[in-house]
Write a protein that holds these residues in place. Structure first.
Motif, PDB file in Angstrom:
ATOM      1  N   PHE A   1      -5.194  -8.894  -4.499  1.00 23.30           N
ATOM      2  CA  PHE A   1      -6.358  -8.558  -5.302  1.00 23.30           C
ATOM      3  C   PHE A   1      -6.197  -9.161  -6.682  1.00 23.30           C
ATOM      4  O   PHE A   1      -5.113  -9.151  -7.263  1.00 23.30           O
ATOM      5  CB  PHE A   1      -6.504  -7.035  -5.416  1.00 23.30           C
ATOM      6  CG  PHE A   1      -6.795  -6.378  -4.102  1.00 23.30           C
ATOM      7  CD1 PHE A   1      -8.097  -6.312  -3.628  1.00 23.30           C
ATOM      8  CD2 PHE A   1      -5.771  -5.856  -3.334  1.00 23.30           C
ATOM      9  CE1 PHE A   1      -8.373  -5.720  -2.408  1.00 23.30           C
ATOM     10  CE2 PHE A   1      -6.039  -5.251  -2.119  1.00 23.30           C
ATOM     11  CZ  PHE A   1      -7.340  -5.188  -1.652  1.00 23.30           C
TER      12      PHE A   1
ATOM     13  N   SER B   1      -1.190  -8.659   7.825  1.00 22.00           N
ATOM     14  CA  SER B   1      -1.620  -9.577   6.778  1.00 22.00           C
ATOM     15  C   SER B   1      -1.372  -8.952   5.410  1.00 22.00           C
ATOM     16  O   SER B   1      -1.307  -7.729   5.265  1.00 22.00           O
ATOM     17  CB  SER B   1      -3.095  -9.920   6.942  1.00 22.00           C
ATOM     18  OG  SER B   1      -3.862  -8.766   6.740  1.00 22.00           O
TER      19      SER B   1
ATOM     20  N   GLN C   1      -2.877  -8.647   1.641  1.00 27.03           N
ATOM     21  CA  GLN C   1      -4.091  -8.852   0.846  1.00 27.03           C
ATOM     22  C   GLN C   1      -3.713  -8.895  -0.626  1.00 27.03           C
ATOM     23  O   GLN C   1      -2.973  -8.036  -1.111  1.00 27.03           O
ATOM     24  CB  GLN C   1      -5.092  -7.728   1.079  1.00 27.03           C
ATOM     25  CG  GLN C   1      -5.646  -7.694   2.460  1.00 27.03           C
ATOM     26  CD  GLN C   1      -6.699  -6.602   2.606  1.00 27.03           C
ATOM     27  OE1 GLN C   1      -6.966  -5.857   1.683  1.00 27.03           O
ATOM     28  NE2 GLN C   1      -7.293  -6.525   3.786  1.00 27.03           N
TER      29      GLN C   1
END
Length: 94
Positions: free
Chosen positions: A6, A2, A4
């Motif tokens: 931010f 996956s 991610q």
């Protein structure tokens, strides 16, 4: 697997600026030292402090010697040093 993401948005720290005080002479002043105690500079730093103290005869000496070479000096310690001294020498990687 996956990915991610931010959020890159943050609040910028506001740094208080203090009025700069000029010194006509360093002789007899309160001196501060900030040093990271890196092994490669220990002998030099010890000699530097001795020479400065012999030449300038400071009224008092305050030190912030970091316990962790790679971490920043604690802000509270540096602020206290700033309050207690007329000037400070900041050493290797401090």
């Amino acid at each position: 697997m996956s990915i991610q993401l931010f959020d890159p948005v943050f609040d910028v720290e506001v740094v208080q600026q203090h009025v700069e005080r000029g010194l006509e002479s360093l002789h007899g002043k309160k001196i501060g030292y900030v040093f990271n105690q890196h092994v490669s500079a220990l002998a030099f730093w010890k000699s530097l402090e001795q020479e400065i103290e012999n030449k300038l005869k400071p009224a008092s000496v305050h030190r912030v010697y970091k316990s962790n070479t790679w971490a920043s000096a604690p802000k509270a310690d540096v602020e206290e040093l700033r309050k207690q001294t007329d000037f400070a020498l900041i050493g290797v990687g401090a």
